[in-house]
Scaffold this active site. Structure first.
Site, short mmCIF file in Angstrom:
data_model
loop_
_atom_site.label_atom_id
_atom_site.label_comp_id
_atom_site.label_asym_id
_atom_site.label_seq_id
_atom_site.Cartn_x
_atom_site.Cartn_y
_atom_site.Cartn_z
N ASP A 24 0.86 -1.17 0.00
CA ASP A 24 0.00 0.00 0.00
C ASP A 24 0.91 1.24 0.00
O ASP A 24 2.13 1.14 0.11
CB ASP A 24 -0.93 -0.01 1.22
CG ASP A 24 -2.24 0.73 0.95
OD1 ASP A 24 -2.22 1.69 0.15
OD2 ASP A 24 -3.26 0.37 1.56
N GLU B 298 -10.25 6.53 4.38
CA GLU B 298 -9.31 5.83 5.27
C GLU B 298 -9.45 6.28 6.72
O GLU B 298 -10.55 6.40 7.24
CB GLU B 298 -7.88 5.98 4.71
CG GLU B 298 -7.77 5.40 3.30
CD GLU B 298 -6.36 5.33 2.78
OE1 GLU B 298 -5.48 4.80 3.49
OE2 GLU B 298 -6.13 5.76 1.64
#
Length: 609
Positions: free
Chosen positions: A293, A498
């Site tokens: 990521d 997020e």
């Protein structure tokens, strides 16, 4: 540019008629360590210089959330930028094309004017695998028109707690629903032919893009829904709930899988050799590449006290193939090169990683079609795609309540009335309607791209004969002085992404509950909740509003809401997640005991009920 000292006609890797594995091995045999390490490196477009792409043989470039050529850049602007990077890469010694990646997670959502589809939680409410596949196809066309080869999608997390800030990126709390909706991969990449080797990457052609199943694994099951947190479950639970959708992704030839920021029982996934190599690559047979990521190695090194080089060592040894750096690429390349030259990372591990990356590039046809397909530009935001988005919206709406009197359903609304009040923070706000990952990383308020708000959709649906009055936050005086046939109030969450979306309270913001209740005290009211997850529905709201709809984050096509409100289509959506009564119950998933939700998993009324 031809490789020095070799006749290009003898280069198997440049022959499109040669088998992919022969091309991979031929190209690998010609590469220096520097070129191999470069292929394992993905950098942000802001630092994608000619020297990096041409001389270091960087393997991939990305746009991080909202990173565009300039504000409101159109499709051809994007294509110009990506093609410019690609030309630099093709001038490298071996002429290996880059993969350009972007988070096209609900349409090609960073590009102004692209079709913005409902976020995954809404698609999960449809249970429609073919719809997801067609959305994948449309997204691939709009991405390829922009020059992009690779989307960091789909998220196949099984969301077990709505407090998680990425809840809307998950199709469902139920692994079977998530498995069903992985069909988006076959839309993005194309359908692998019968007999295609299990686990091998597959991309059908130049009108398809590389997909990425994420985030491996357990990201939807962290304690208290904490983003990048710790998932504390047995391996059996991890396998039965969180790993199971990846089986379907791999069977569809998904090209890449992204490791999760999160941990499993205290161990970082980015350095988890057992899960990344023993399970994903060996047991499940995945032959594509594993990518980190964004700044995944930085997350491990700080604030956890590890130095960066040790994080490079642990992650590459664990099975990571490509590292999303995205800025400190010179340090990453220096550290990885040192670790190989010192013998701490064997060359066989590097070769395995590069083989996987090259395999995907050949499978995707990048050597034959490295540039943007500008014949596809007219597909961006086209009527066909917007109609598909509209279909997705209407199929995703979940009717939670329809009238206070079972004998007198409130919906469908009468479009031949005298006047309608439309109110609430989300009724005329396209940015709120689209949510996070739209134009920017966390999303924005207002007219951020092309699309139709709920207010505009209602106005179109009823025509000029009906007066539609919009008042975002109507005062008591205003409400007392009017005589409306009924009201539609749209309330919900502001955009987020997020960790910014982690929320332990899950209350409806912007005073939404009170606004809806004050309107419902005076006028028969339909309340629409725009959100990426279930929110607290206070008893007074449930009692006072005549009807209640969960519309999730529908995207750019508000007409899909009006299609169902006025009875042109029936409600089809069913809850993809449990709707809790209060946050003290969380986590709450179907199959648990006790199970006492406000609305159970799978709930959804029709107007006929």
């Amino acid at each position: 540019m031809a490789e020095s000292g070799h006749n290009s006609s003898s280069m198997v890797y440049k022959n499109p008629n040669s088998p992919i594995e022969a091309r991979v091995q031929d190209l690998l045999s010609r590469m220096t360590l520097q070129e191999k390490v470069g292929q394992m490196t993905q950098i942000e477009r802001r630092v994608a210089s000619s020297s990096a792409l041409k001389h270091l043989s960087i393997g991939s470039v990305l746009s991080s959330g909202g990173s565009a050529p300039f504000e409101n850049a159109l499709t051809d602007d994007w294509a110009d930028m990506v093609d410019g990077f690609q030309k630099m890469a093709l001038e490298s010694r071996l002429g290996i094309p880059i993969i350009y990646g972007i988070d096209a997670v609900h349409g090609n959502n960073t590009v102004y004017g692209a079709t913005i589809f409902p976020h995954n939680v809404g698609l999960g409410a449809t249970r429609d695998a073919d719809l997801a596949r067609r959305i994948g196809q449309a997204t691939a066309l709009e991405a390829q028109a922009s020059g992009m080869h690779y989307t960091f999608a789909p998220c196949v997390a099984v969301n077990r707690d709505p407090r998680w800030g990425r809840s809307y990126e998950s199709f469902s709390e139920d692994p079977d629903v998530v498995k069903k909706m992985t069909s988006v991969i076959s839309g993005l990449q194309g359908e692998p032919p019968r007999g295609h080797p299990h686990g091998h990457p597959f991309v059908a052609g130049s009108k398809n893009v590389i997909a990425c199943a994420k985030h491996f694994v357990g990201d939807g099951g962290t304690e208290k829904g904490l983003n990048e947190g710790n998932t504390t479950v047995t391996y059996e639970e991890l396998e039965n709930i969180h790993i199971t959708p990846y089986l379907d992704c791999i069977s569809q030839g998904v090209c890449t899988i992204m490791a999760s920021y999160s941990s499993w029982n205290g161990d970082f996934l980015h350095s988890h050799r057992h899960l990344l190599t023993d399970i994903l690559k060996e047991k499940l047979g995945f032959k594509g590449f594993i990518i980190t990521d964004y700044e995944g190695l930085d997350r491990m090194s700080t604030p956890h006290g590890s130095n960066y080089r040790s994080c490079v060592l642990s992650s590459i040894t664990a099975g990571i193939d490509m590292v999303m750096v995205p800025y400190r690429y010179e340090l990453f390349i220096e550290d990885l090169t040192y670790l190989v030259e010192s013998g701490e990372i064997p060359m066989s591990r590097i070769d395995d990683a590069v083989e996987r990356i090259l395999r995907v590039k050949f499978a995707a046809g990048l050597f034959e079609h490295p540039m943007a397909d500008r014949t596809l530009i007219d597909t961006v935001g086209c009527k066909l795609h917007r109609d598909l988005g509209r279909e997705a919206v209407r199929k995703s709406l979940v009717l939670l309540k329809n009238g206070n009197d079972p004998e007198k359903p409130f919906l469908p609304l009468n479009r031949n009335c005298q006047n309608i009040l439309v109110a609430g923070s989300h009724a005329d706000n396209l940015g709120y309607q689209c949510g996070g990952w739209t134009i920017t990383w966390c999303g924005l308020s207002g007219r951020i791209t092309a699309g139709t708000t709920i207010l505009e959709a209602i106005s179109k649906a009823v025509g000029d004969e009906v007066e539609v009055i919009y008042e975002e936050n109507p005062s008591a005086e205003f409400l007392s002085g009017q005589n409306f046939s009924y009201a539609v109030v749209a309330i919900g969450e502001a955009p987020y992404a997020e960790s910014n979306g982690d929320n332990s309270e899950l209350k409806i913001p912007f005073n939404g509950t009170d606004i809806a209740c004050s309107v419902a005290d005076k006028i028969p009211t339909l309340t629409i909740i725009i959100s990426g997850r279930p929110l607290v529905i206070e008893p007074k709201l449930l009692k006072k509003t005549e009807s209640l709809i969960a519309a999730w984050l529908p995207g750019s096509e508000g007409d899909g809401v009006a299609d169902v409100l006025f009875g042109d289509y029936e409600f089809e959506g069913r809850l993809p997640v449990t709707w809790f009564k209060d946050v003290g119950q969380l986590p709450l998933n179907h199959g648990q005991e006790p199970y006492d939700p406000l609305f159970p998993f799978g709930f959804g009324l029709t107007c006929a009920q």
